[in-house]
Design a protein around this motif. Structure first.
Motif, PDB file in Angstrom:
ATOM      1  N   THR A 509       0.819  -1.209   0.000  1.00 58.86           N
ATOM      2  CA  THR A 509       0.000   0.000   0.000  1.00 58.86           C
ATOM      3  C   THR A 509       0.855   1.262   0.000  1.00 58.86           C
ATOM      4  N   SER A 510       0.216   2.352  -0.377  1.00 60.64           N
ATOM      5  CA  SER A 510       0.782   3.678  -0.155  1.00 60.64           C
ATOM      6  C   SER A 510       0.531   4.058   1.300  1.00 60.64           C
ATOM      7  N   GLN A 511       0.917   5.245   1.676  1.00 63.33           N
ATOM      8  CA  GLN A 511       0.510   5.787   2.964  1.00 63.33           C
ATOM      9  C   GLN A 511      -0.995   6.043   2.939  1.00 63.33           C
ATOM     10  N   TRP A 512      -1.586   6.281   4.101  1.00 64.64           N
ATOM     11  CA  TRP A 512      -2.938   6.819   4.159  1.00 64.64           C
ATOM     12  C   TRP A 512      -2.858   8.318   3.875  1.00 64.64           C
ATOM     13  N   TYR A 513      -3.707   8.801   2.956  1.00 64.40           N
ATOM     14  CA  TYR A 513      -3.736  10.222   2.608  1.00 64.40           C
ATOM     15  C   TYR A 513      -4.965  10.884   3.224  1.00 64.40           C
ATOM     16  N   ALA A 514      -4.746  12.019   3.885  1.00 63.78           N
ATOM     17  CA  ALA A 514      -5.817  12.878   4.388  1.00 63.78           C
ATOM     18  C   ALA A 514      -5.510  14.274   3.867  1.00 63.78           C
ATOM     19  N   THR A 515      -6.135  14.671   2.761  1.00 66.85           N
ATOM     20  CA  THR A 515      -5.647  15.796   1.960  1.00 66.85           C
ATOM     21  C   THR A 515      -6.293  17.134   2.285  1.00 66.85           C
ATOM     22  N   GLU A 516      -7.248  17.167   3.214  1.00 68.66           N
ATOM     23  CA  GLU A 516      -7.814  18.436   3.695  1.00 68.66           C
ATOM     24  C   GLU A 516      -8.323  19.327   2.555  1.00 68.66           C
TER      25      GLU A 516
END
Length: 563
Positions: A509-516
């Motif tokens: 997986t990639s990182q978890w993204y929280a892009t706001e």
């Protein structure tokens, strides 16, 4: 007439809809905010225009000071929505927005640029200055500079590499006189100054021979880690110039752009030939003004080759202005990249208007005044459209060999994709969010519901076992209430295929993204353990918040390594 903060251009010869006597049209509304993507703050007093697919007439709303806008009493249907470029941002075009009968669609329009350095300080005058920077797209389209002191025309040349000794890239452009703490821009089409993401370039900004000029500089000194300033040919690593740079780094490709004109031409019809870069033209704007009397309305249209060529798609009508802009739906004006087309702008009532022009600087075409060629002039205008598949691969790829993904941007809804989870669908604009690529995306917006929702949208892809691959995609999250990590997205791959996406033993997986509230690009590399792998996006909403938005778009797979 003005109604509830918006203007409907009523042109009897170009009625918005044909109405059957006695029939009542169900009307909807479109509302939202114009926001700066970097800061989240509202952009005030921007003109937002909506054009119904297949129709000509514009409905325009001038936004409020907080960036909010409202387009009321819209007949139900699909619309193209746009706003013109501003001093610090690119134009915005969302070509496919659905307005329901007796309902309201929310659409937040986010303005962007590649680089903005505030020039709030100054320095002694020199003949030239320079600023290096790192590119993010496929071509530079706009550079804005700020000047102090007497107004000077500044010639801007893009150079390769770091510093003033690099090779020239593309043609130079010269601003209108800039000074007195004012700003001016110059423009290029997306193919005139070709770039690739991550490239180091330098802007050289020179006064006219025998003159010096004073640019704006960042008062805090070295504020931009990706580059530095030069005063004439002297490097100044602790300084950055006040510049604004826009590039073709998203779904909107700039077919033609010339700005910074300081001459006008009296015409009833004006046009410009250009070489297409996009696959479908969705946006055009021009710098126009009336001469006298009531407002002048003009018709924008796209034609093959030149004046008199076959018209492609419908005309679009808008009032003249410095920011006169129109938009088409994604399928209304299909074009072929590399071919010549013609932007035609014509006064509806035969009124004379003033069109801003610039001395000939665009090699791919020429202006026409009342159908007469003007080889030494270009029209100050912008034409843009949807990015081609080839340019999309150049923009998001990393020089690997592309591997086909079926329906990578959900344009054919869920064709090719499978869904494991309780939430998510292929949608157009949804929850105020516009797709990053094309007209659709996958995801959801929940209000006070959806706690514990976790979905995996995926598809199996045939590859070569043992080779290395890179899977990438655009991701978006936003929320009201809670924390940013309460809504998150990651890219997930099963190198041996299958659907055990919840088991860490089987996934990369990639990182978890929280892009706001911003679209960001994510990626994951892996070695294929079978001839068929599974690639997809994992979306997780933890709690019932006031609002939870999670979306993905623009999947891309490439082979980046040998066995």
């Amino acid at each position: 007439m003005k109604t509830q903060g918006h203007f409907r251009f009523s042109i009897p010869a170009l009625a918005l809809l044909s109405v059957i006597p006695g029939q009542t049209l169900a009307a909807g509304a479109l509302k939202g905010r114009v926001l700066d993507a970097d800061t989240g703050r509202g952009v005030s007093r921007v003109a937002v225009s909506a054009f119904m697919h297949g129709r000509s007439t514009a409905i325009v709303s001038r936004g409020e000071s907080d960036g909010s806008y409202l387009l009321a009493d819209l007949p139900a249907g699909r619309y193209a929505v746009c706003l013109p470029a501003g001093e610090t941002y690119r134009p915005v075009c969302v070509p496919d927005v659905e307005v329901p009968a007796d309902g309201t669609t929310v659409l937040n329009l986010k303005v962007t640029r590649s680089l903005l350095i505030d020039g709030d300080s100054w320095v002694q005058p020199y003949p030239s200055f320079a600023q290096s920077f790192v590119t993010t797209g496929l071509g530079i389209t706009t550079v804005g500079v700020k000047g102090f002191g007497p107004g000077r025309r500044v010639t801007i040349q893009v150079l390769g590499g770091e510093g003033t000794a690099g090779q020239k890239i593309g043609p130079p452009r010269t601003t209108a006189p800039v000074g007195g703490e004012g700003s001016e821009q110059v423009c290029w089409s997306g193919g005139e100054v070709p770039t690739r993401p991550g490239q180091v370039l330098t802007l050289q900004m020179s006064a006219q021979p025998g003159e010096k000029w004073v640019p704006g500089l960042a008062g805090r000194g070295d504020v931009y880690a990706g580059g530095s300033a030069w005063f004439h040919d002297s490097p100044r690593p602790d300084s950055d110039l006040g510049v604004m740079i826009c590039e073709d780094n998203g779904g909107l490709r700039t077919d033609y752009a010339v700005g910074g004109g300081w001459r006008t031409w009296r015409v009833r019809a004006v046009g410009q030939t250009f070489t297409a870069l996009s696959r479908s033209i969705t946006f055009a704007s021009a710098v126009l003004s009336g001469v006298y009397g009531p407002p002048v309305y003009v018709r924008f249209s796209i034609h093959e080759n030149g004046p008199g060529g076959r018209q492609i798609g419908p005309s679009k009508v808008v009032a003249v202005g410095e920011d006169a802009a129109v938009a088409w739906g994604p399928d209304e004006v299909p074009v072929e990249s590399g071919k010549t087309y013609y932007l035609h702008i014509e006064s509806l009532g035969g009124d004379v208007l003033l069109a801003a022009v610039q001395a000939g600087s665009y090699a791919g075409g020429r202006a026409f005044f009342d159908a007469v060629a003007a080889d030494d002039w270009e029209l100050c205008a912008v034409v843009a459209g949807e990015i081609t598949d080839a340019d999309f691969a150049r923009l998001v790829g990393r020089n690997g060999d592309a591997v086909e993904i079926l329906n990578p941007s959900f344009e054919s809804e869920m064709e090719g994709w499978k869904l494991d989870g309780p939430c998510g669908a292929a949608v157009r604009c949804d929850g105020g969010v516009a797709p990053m690529w094309g007209a659709r995306m996958f995801g959801w917006t929940n209000a006070d519901k959806g706690e514990g929702s976790r979905s995996f949208v995926y598809q199996p892809i045939r590859v070569e076992k043992g080779r290395r691959y890179r899977f990438s995609g655009s991701v978006y999250t936003d929320h009201e209430g809670g924390r940013s990590s309460d809504v998150k997205v990651r890219l997930t791959v099963l190198p041996a295929g299958g659907t055990q996406w919840r088991d860490n033993e089987y996934i990369e997986t990639s990182q978890w993204y929280a892009t706001e509230g911003q679209w960001r690009r994510g990626s994951v590399e892996f070695a294929a353990a079978a001839d068929v792998v599974t690639v997809g996006f994992e979306l997780e909403q933890r709690w019932n918040l006031l609002s939870s938005s999670l979306y993905v778009d623009g999947a891309y797979l490439e082979c980046v390594g040998a066995r």
